[in-house]
Scaffold this active site. Structure first.
Site, mmCIF file in Angstrom:
data_model
loop_
_atom_site.group_PDB
_atom_site.id
_atom_site.type_symbol
_atom_site.label_atom_id
_atom_site.label_comp_id
_atom_site.label_asym_id
_atom_site.label_seq_id
_atom_site.Cartn_x
_atom_site.Cartn_y
_atom_site.Cartn_z
ATOM 1 N N ASP A 19 0.852 -1.193 0.000
ATOM 2 C CA ASP A 19 0.000 0.000 0.000
ATOM 3 C C ASP A 19 0.888 1.243 0.000
ATOM 4 O OD1 ASP A 19 -1.966 1.874 0.402
ATOM 5 O OD2 ASP A 19 -2.230 1.414 2.540
ATOM 6 N N ASN A 21 -0.444 4.587 -0.426
ATOM 7 C CA ASN A 21 -1.088 5.838 -0.004
ATOM 8 C C ASN A 21 -1.865 5.675 1.297
ATOM 9 O OD1 ASN A 21 -3.063 4.219 -0.994
ATOM 10 N ND2 ASN A 21 -4.144 5.824 -2.123
ATOM 11 N N ASP A 23 -4.251 3.664 2.583
ATOM 12 C CA ASP A 23 -5.683 3.424 2.761
ATOM 13 C C ASP A 23 -5.920 1.957 3.127
ATOM 14 O OD1 ASP A 23 -5.097 2.184 0.397
ATOM 15 O OD2 ASP A 23 -6.632 3.195 -0.811
ATOM 16 N N ASP A 27 -1.572 -1.203 -3.965
ATOM 17 C CA ASP A 27 -1.850 -0.420 -5.175
ATOM 18 C C ASP A 27 -0.653 -0.421 -6.127
ATOM 19 O OD1 ASP A 27 -0.071 1.561 -4.009
ATOM 20 O OD2 ASP A 27 -1.748 1.999 -2.658
ATOM 21 N N ASP A 96 -3.636 -10.169 -16.276
ATOM 22 C CA ASP A 96 -4.676 -11.175 -16.121
ATOM 23 C C ASP A 96 -5.787 -10.831 -17.109
ATOM 24 O OD1 ASP A 96 -6.277 -13.226 -14.828
ATOM 25 O OD2 ASP A 96 -4.996 -12.869 -13.092
ATOM 26 N N ASP A 196 -7.663 -16.252 -17.469
ATOM 27 C CA ASP A 196 -8.471 -16.833 -16.403
ATOM 28 C C ASP A 196 -9.490 -17.850 -16.947
ATOM 29 O OD1 ASP A 196 -9.134 -16.498 -13.495
ATOM 30 O OD2 ASP A 196 -11.109 -16.021 -14.316
#
Ligand code: ISL
Ligand code: CA
Length: 571
Positions: A19, A21, A23, A27, A96, A196
């Site tokens: 992470d 930032n 939150d 990301d 993906d 997938d």
């Protein structure tokens, strides 16, 4: 095309990677901040689990806009920057491609749902029910019926979650739309796709009942999986898109059969280059997957060896190719399944890594595996995984398993086990974030974390690093022939990897008991790597629990040379 037979690929499941930032959600900038870490480990290529816009009912595998980045992961600019930073380091990326279904929040589905004349109606499978029941008896992968109600009479096909509507690949427009998505990302510079459940894209014509003589929902099996048109579509995809960009196609095949996997990837098929197979990850599960508890999650070392042998030999005999993995975001972490965390944590983690890196096929690492991350049992109230929540309910409703037991099974196999945040350091929140992460953090980050692993030369991390270097410096490990010895040994897996230049011998005790072995052949060699003590190669050896070795064999002049190019084993 990326040199996939000489690559080591690292799977990033973005929500729990890093992470940036604060939150509590991983990301793209978090990924960028760790590229040097991956490069240092020896990674050539990342496979990035979905980062597209999604309501996250199945954490990104339910895409609502293929052309947008989910805001919690960043922006398209962040993604472009990720590509730039990867290329700068000589690394590549597989995206993906979730093309068997879209989210029901996708504009195509919304239009199809709201408008009976919509051109998108035929993008999906809308069908009238039968006498107040769904159109057929197919069982969903996540439990219950494969059909979701549109209105009183009509349903749409959802083979996974009810908010993942299956796309109708028989409609050429659907295929073109997916090819457009692929082109959009290929033009940006991505190197290929992990596709997938791509072996589910050819559903049996007319969607008939499976085993109609039986009561209750039935797993659709060959009515849904590995249909004949999958080959046709993959070939078309290759012609229209992949070949134009020299891009890699990697199929994720739900319960893919050996024959199909070999056909998908045989260069003569002109389809894709690599598949995953599920047979190692399915060990101990019943034939329906992780919530099929008929085998009580038990399996023998002989079965483990058998699966290994079957796929290794098939690749050589049928000229197909697979990616090898032990962990991913769909299964609990493998140390608890194949190793022994309580007594032989380091030994078994290293032995299994050695296994994965010495087989024929591209080795995959799932984030956190390289530092020996383990599973975390979450309380039911903390579960995030839709598959777990729904399957527990389905076990109760369909099989009358008491809820308390179903929840225990769920806690044991849930995908949440493998989705806890990557443990970067022993600082607050494991250096993943500076706030409480979206899913519970494993408290063992205090002693299992990347920072400490990088300092300790005996760590699992350093063993992975050595394996990667070794694989890159021994061509036989990448493309050599696999020849098994001592097939019937109950605990030790023993095989050679051979090419014109060299012969390597791999010995791995896969069990928590010490074991003796008398090698089928008398061999001489020098040790290249081991996970415990240096040991001379002898005909009769005693291996401690999870002891593992790689030897370089001394070639005898009279030995007949095995030529991979002239023999039938073209690998
Ligand atoms: O994990 C499985 C076997 O135990 C499979 O049933 C799994 O659901 C299957 O491999 C499909 O996985 C992929 O597609 C799903 C998604 O939830 C998974 O995360 C993804 O890897 C639907 O898109
Ligand atoms: Ca974040």
């Amino acid at each position: 095309m990326i040199d996939f037979k000489h690559s080591v690929i690292y799977q990033i499941w973005p929500r729990s990677f890093k992470d940036s930032n604060n939150d509590g959600i991983g990301d793209i900038q978090g990924i960028i901040s760790k590229l040097d870490y991956l490069k240092e480990l020896g990674i050539d290529c990342i496979w990035l689990s979905p980062i597209y816009a999604s309501p996250n009912d199945d954490y990104g595998y339910d895409i609502s806009d293929y052309y947008a980045i989910a805001p919690e992961y960043g922006t398209m600019n962040d993604f472009d920057q990720l590509l730039f930073e990867l290329k700068k380091r000589g690394m590549s990326i597989l995206m993906d491609l979730v093309a068997n279904h879209t989210s029901t929040k996708h504009a195509w589905f919304i239009d199809a749902y709201n408008n009976p004349d919509s051109e998108y109606r035929d993008f999906y499978f809308f069908k009238e029910g039968k006498n107040g029941n769904p159109p057929n008896n197919w069982l969903s992968f996540f439990g219950g019926s494969s059909w979701t109600k549109e209105n009183e009479h009509s349903y749409y096909l959802t083979s996974f979650a009810p908010t993942q509507a299956d796309l109708n690949w028989k409609n050429p427009q659907v295929r073109q739309e997916i090819y457009n998505v692929m082109e959009f990302y290929l033009k940006k510079g991505v190197d290929g796709f992990r596709m997938d459940v791509i072996n589910c894209i050819d559903k049996k014509d007319g969607l008939p009942d499976k085993n109609p003589e039986k009561k209750g929902y039935q797993f659709p099996d060959d009515y849904l999986l590995n249909g004949p048109l999958v080959h046709t579509y993959l070939k078309e995809m290759n012609e229209k898109v992949l070949s134009k960009y020299d891009a890699l196609g990697l199929a994720e095949g739900c319960l893919v059969t050996l024959d199909d996997a070999m056909k998908y990837t045989n260069p003569d098929s002109k389809g894709i280059q690599m598949t995953f197979h599920f047979d190692i990850s399915m060990l101990g599960y019943g034939s329906l997957g992780k919530y099929d508890f008929r085998k009580f999650y038990r399996f023998t070392t002989s079965e483990f060896k058998e699966v290994t042998r079957k796929w290794q030999n098939a690749m050589q005999e049928k000229n197909g190719y697979v990616g090898n993995f032990l962990s991913n975001h769909d299964n609990k972490r493998h140390l608890e399944r194949f190793g022994n965390i309580e007594l032989y944590y380091l030994e078994s983690a290293k032995a299994l890594a050695l296994y994965n890196f010495t087989l024929y096929g591209t080795p995959f690492i799932y984030q956190g595996e390289e530092i020996g991350m383990t599973n975390l049992k979450l309380d039911y109230s903390e579960w995030k995984d839709y598959e777990a929540i729904n399957s527990v309910q389905a076990m109760h409703d369909m099989l009358h398993v008491p809820l308390s037991i179903a929840k225990k099974i769920g806690a044991y196999v849930t995908r949440d086990n493998a989705r806890t945040p990557v443990q970067w350091s022993n600082e607050n929140y494991a250096g993943f974030s500076s706030v409480t992460p979206w899913i519970k953090l494993n408290p063992n980050y205090i002693h299992i974390n990347a920072h400490d692993s990088m300092i300790d030369p005996q760590s699992i991390y350093h063993f992975y690093k050595k394996l990667i270097v070794l694989r890159k410096s021994h061509e036989a490990l990448c493309t050599g022939k696999f020849i098994e010895l001592n097939k019937d040994h109950k605990s030790i897996l023993c095989f050679k990897r051979i090419n014109d230049e060299e012969e390597l011998l791999i010995l791995i005790n896969l069990t928590k008991q010490a074991a003796d072995i008398t090698l089928d052949e008398k061999l001489d060699g020098i040790e290249l790597l081991h996970n415990g003590l240096d040991k001379e190669l002898r005909r009769v050896m005693k291996l401690a629990p999870y002891e593992a070795h790689i030897y370089q064999l001394t070639k005898k002049e009279e030995k007949v040379k095995v030529s991979l190019h002239s023999s039938k084993y073209r690998v």
